[in-house]
Write an enzyme that holds these catalytic residues in place. Structure first.
Site, PDB file in Angstrom:
ATOM      1  N   HIS A   1       0.851  -1.391   0.050  1.00  0.00           N
ATOM      2  CA  HIS A   1       0.105  -0.055  -0.063  1.00  0.00           C
ATOM      3  C   HIS A   1       0.809   1.373   0.001  1.00  0.00           C
ATOM      4  CE1 HIS A   1      -3.004   2.917   1.248  1.00  0.00           C
ATOM      5  NE2 HIS A   1      -3.821   1.902   1.085  1.00  0.00           N
TER       6      HIS A   1
ATOM      7  N   ARG B   1      -2.828   1.157  -6.652  1.00  0.00           N
ATOM      8  CA  ARG B   1      -1.887   1.054  -5.300  1.00  0.00           C
ATOM      9  C   ARG B   1      -0.439   0.607  -5.975  1.00  0.00           C
ATOM     10  NH1 ARG B   1      -6.077  -1.405  -0.769  1.00  0.00           N
ATOM     11  NH2 ARG B   1      -6.726   0.962  -0.577  1.00  0.00           N
TER      12      ARG B   1
END
Lengths: 655, 248
Positions: free
Chosen positions: A282, A346
């Site tokens: 992330h 992401r």
């Protein structure tokens, strides 16, 4: 497109597992509704004769347990936390996607389906993803009916925001605490069923094994974390809702207790493990501060809606960020991906951040960080609006770093966060073991090689509220009402109990001199360096040597204090780390045999000269499904071929 | 930094516990309170001792698992959870007392770990809306005024950690109960079961052995999510409204 000069390893096709995805016939828009009409049903008065075990009480587990109980099945729900309300789904911040098209910006079920398939870099199953998009709207209806306080406009209607990987606003949110509010909703539904007596709730219980009798999942073995007792629980079906395995990296955004044990034990009992190397890093986490660090803290990706990501243009520019003029800043996501800008998916955003840090332009003490700047957003919307939208995230950042993000840009760095890989399931969410169902993050089904933001909550609740409760009825109907639940005194249960006890004793008696955490940290370093944000064959081969060595040392030299018949946190950790030490190897093996770059799996050998990922649809348009063949044997790599009928296999571009 | 830790150790619920003293050294200000305890446990395990048992999980301040009375204050000196407390909030050389939540309704399991399952039983008594999956109408069919939704949200941020009970000299769970009652009293979905919910939850709260509220509002001061005691006023109003029957 040029490829780096690397000899591709030939892929052996030796499917031994029967991987029938059971995708229904018909046009994709009608598959689920047609299929539901054909599913066998269990008469209402017969439902209570079927007992189902649900392991895990997060969004998927709690919603499944509650819904199956509402339908009339007898449910036993297990969690290792002290209350089902504490499962890690609670930490999800940003939101939940649904194709409601309330803003009227052109969204539709098809677009959500399309974005999710593309976002997953064409490594997911079309039919599953379409079904997910179809039920997404029902989830919002259900949660609102439970009293979940989603964000609302002044007119009283629900508010939406945009998220990475989409060009419409389809994300419903509850400040920065969407996961908490949705989980409390599912927990309240579960609590209602516990009160009704239909669900038996077992807290502080950890599943140590799944028991298979005559080819069917027939129950589980657990350890009571307070008394240490090892017990058997029998049922007619077992549902694993046990989350992901990002803690294999030691440092991740997962809660400290998150582990792979339940899924890995199931793998050892015959459930295929699909795409373990598909892990998500992330982009917006708070950078590591020092060796003492026990976990990484995520900040919602929604920050990228208004924050701008940049680093200095010059290597070695150590001026405070506010003294660096715009002309000397590199807003690298906006530069590289003008149409998605700061809202690229992401994997793309994470890799770009790593690239600029590798070039020496990273910021902060460690050089492993990039700025996420709200200066322009504050000028545009005013501080109050920024505070209303992101206040709790800013507070959290300030508490951890001691810096005020209203004045100084935040520093962020990618961190392991979610795992797309998981136990293989068919369209019914059943694994390769009959009667063993897997839902939520624990399965592999919907996100392919990369998950889009705000899709985890959607998938967990879709599986738990709407899909599993329908498909499991078909399984029970096939078992028939004359089916007898296996007794927990069956030899298979006794043998599994014995196996668990032996293993626990082995850990307690190891009497070495290294702590469990020291092994976990070392494994984490090996995984992060060799099987993290980018991988290459050399590193993976090295890891495949190092992990078995570390595992061997673990069993010789680990030190676990205390006894088995009591609350023993070291013993709990030791059991989980022992499984990670085996599982890490499987992950590396999967990464090494997937000779392409796709989504979260970036193999350095397979990239364009500009550094973009290069997929190989000729050879790798499939899910790799690993089959356990013994502790000392190399597992078998099976393949489920993926077909794309409705979304054209195309280069994933966010430019 | 160096700290002297005075920690409550207790093997299980059946035996007496006591305070033990430990020393930790070389702790940086960026270390979280729980990471400081990790360091202590590492030290204890390396020396062949038993680690201190404490509850924790997400370490992001949202799951509500962590607890600890720190120098007599739930979650320590800042308005946050123990996992989000950092050692920079203390002075080098400080002596820090660490104890479990103190309440009869939260019996000690081991060391600093307590049993908070009473909270689950209170929620089971009515902290929900009875809506079966699949029977909901379209989400936008019921507009909710933003002020009401925001007020409900403020209550719904409760993480169920139990700091309110630990802070209260009566070990009252009124703030916890009021947070749920007030959340569901401010959204139309909660309306149908409004009366039964408050009566049943309050009954269960009493039966679990939580004390009464005497309006000291220590709970609000200790709450890591800053839930206001205004919600206790809402709870009282809901309770009276339910007791005297339908007033609509």
């Amino acid at each position: 497109m040029e490829l780096a000069d690397v000899p591709a390893q030939p892929v052996k096709k030796r499917n031994r597992m029967k991987l029938d995805a059971k995708i229904p016939e018909g046009p994709i828009q009608e598959k689920w509704s047609r299929y539901r009409n054909k599913l066998k049903l269990v008469n209402p008065s017969n439902k209570r004769k079927f007992r189902v075990i649900v392991v895990g009480s997060g969004l998927a587990g709690a919603s499944a347990a509650a819904t199956m109980s509402e339908l009339g099945y007898a449910v036993d729900c297990f969690c290792f936390q002290d209350s089902p309300r504490r499962a890690h789904s609670i930490a999800a911040q940003g939101g939940i996607n649904a194709a409601k098209n309330y803003p009227g910006d052109g969204d539709s079920i098809y677009r959500l389906f399309y974005d999710t398939v593309k976002g997953g870099d064409f490594r997911s199953r079309e039919a599953n993803v379409h079904r997910l998009a179809e039920v997404s709207g029902l989830i919002i209806d259900q949660c609102v009916a439970q009293g979940v306080p989603f964000a609302r406009e002044y007119g009283g209607l629900l508010d939406n925001r945009s998220f990475g990987g989409a060009q419409v606003s389809r994300t419903f949110y509850a400040r920065g605490q969407t996961g908490q509010q949705l989980l409390i909703g599912a927990y309240s539904a579960l609590s209602r069923q516990v009160a009704s007596g239909n669900v038996r709730m077992f807290t502080r219980m950890e599943m140590l094994d799944v028991v298979v009798v005559d080819g069917r999942a027939s129950g589980i073995v657990t350890r009571n974390l307070v008394t240490g007792e090892v017990e058997s629980h029998a049922a007619d079906a077992v549902v694993l809702a046990t989350g992901g395995y990002a803690n294999v990296f030691f440092l991740s955004t997962n809660a400290m207790g998150c582990n792979v044990t339940a899924a890995y034990r199931a793998y050892k009992k015959g459930a295929g493990f699909a795409n373990p190397c598909f892990t998500q890093i992330h982009p917006t986490c708070i950078p590591v501060a020092g060796d003492h660090q026990s976990k990484l803290t995520l900040m919602s990706e929604s920050l990228r809606n208004d924050g701008r990501v940049w680093v200095p243009q010059q290597v070695g520019d150590t001026r405070p960020p506010n003294e660096i003029p715009d002309a000397e800043r590199d807003y690298f996501l906006e530069r590289k991906y003008p149409s998605f800008g700061n809202l690229t998916p992401r994997d793309v955003a994470s890799r770009s951040a790593k690239e600029v840090c590798d070039e020496g332009r990273g910021v902060g003490k460690t050089g492993l960080g990039v700025y996420l700047d709200f200066r322009d957003a504050t000028a545009r919307m005013g501080r109050d609006t920024v505070a209303a939208k992101y206040g709790n995230l800013f507070d959290m950042y300030q508490r951890i770093t001691d810096e005020n993000p209203y004045q100084v840009p935040m520093r962020i760095f990618p961190a392991p966060h979610y795992t797309m890989g998981g136990l293989w399931v068919d369209y019914n969410l059943m694994s390769t073991v009959e009667g063993l169902f897997v839902i939520g993050e624990a399965n592999f089904s919907d996100h392919g090689a990369n998950r889009l933001g705000a899709s985890a909550l959607m998938q967990g609740l879709a599986d738990g509220y709407f899909i599993l409760p329908a498909t499991i009825g078909n399984y029970f109907a096939q078992l028939g009402i004359s089916h007898q639940t296996v007794s927990p005194d069956h030899a298979e249960f006794k043998q599994a109990e014995q196996g668990c006890t032996t293993r626990l004793n082995r850990l307690l008696n190891a009497s070495g001199n290294r702590t469990v955490d020291s092994f976990h940290k070392e494994l984490g370093r090996i995984m992060w360096e060799n099987c993290g944000m980018s991988r290459n064959a050399e590193g993976l081969e090295k890891a495949l040597q190092q992990i078995p060595e570390l595992r061997e040392e673990f069993w010789k030299n680990v030190k676990v204090m205390g006894a088995g018949e009591e609350l023993n946190l070291s013993l709990e950790k030791a059991g989980r780390v022992a499984d990670f030490l085996e599982f890490g190897e499987l992950m590396c093996r999967d990464a090494l045999t997937r000779n392409e770059s796709c989504g979260g799996h970036f193999r350095e050998e397979y990239q364009t000269p500009e550094g973009e990922a290069v997929r190989d649809d000729e050879q790798y348009c499939h899910s790799a499904v690993w089959e356990y063949t013994g502790d000392d044997a190399v597992p078998i790599r099976n393949e489920e071929q993926l077909e794309f009928e409705y979304v054209e296999l195309a280069l994933r571009s966010y430019k | 930094m160096h700290f002297t830790l005075k920690i409550w150790r207790q093997e299980n619920a059946d035996v007496a516990g006591g305070i033990q003293t430990y020393e930790v050294d070389d702790i940086s200000g960026d270390t979280s309170f729980l990471e400081m305890l990790d360091i202590l446990n590492d030290q204890l395990e390396s020396d062949g001792g038993l680690p201190v048992a404490f509850d924790h999980d997400c370490r992001e301040g949202i799951c509500g698992t962590c607890s600890l009375m720190i120098n007599g204050t739930p979650h320590g000196p800042e308005t946050t959870t123990t996992c989000q407390l950092h050692m920079r909030s203390f002075q080098d050389g400080d002596t820090i007392f660490i104890e479990p939540w103190r309440a009869a309704a939260f019996p000690v399991v081991r060391d600093l770990v307590v049993d908070r399952s009473a909270f689950d039983r209170i929620i089971r008594a009515g902290g929900f809306v009875s809506i079966d999956t699949g029977s909901a109408q379209d989400a936008n069919n019921t507009p909710i005024p933003k002020d009401d939704a925001d007020y409900a949200f403020d209550a719904a941020t409760c993480i169920g950690c139990g700091a309110c009970v630990a802070a209260c000299k009566n070990a009252s769970a009124m703030l916890f109960v009021s947070a749920k009652v007030s959340h569901l009293a401010h959204v139309p979905q909660g309306d149908a079961e409004r009366r039964g919910r408050v009566l049943s939850m309050v009954d269960t709260m009493d039966a679990e052995g939580f004390g009464s509220c005497t309006n000291y509002t220590d709970c609000e001061a200790a709450c890591p999510k800053a839930i206001s005691t205004d919600h206790i006023a809402v709870l009282n109003r809901e309770f009276i409204r339910a007791k005297i029957g339908r007033t609509t």
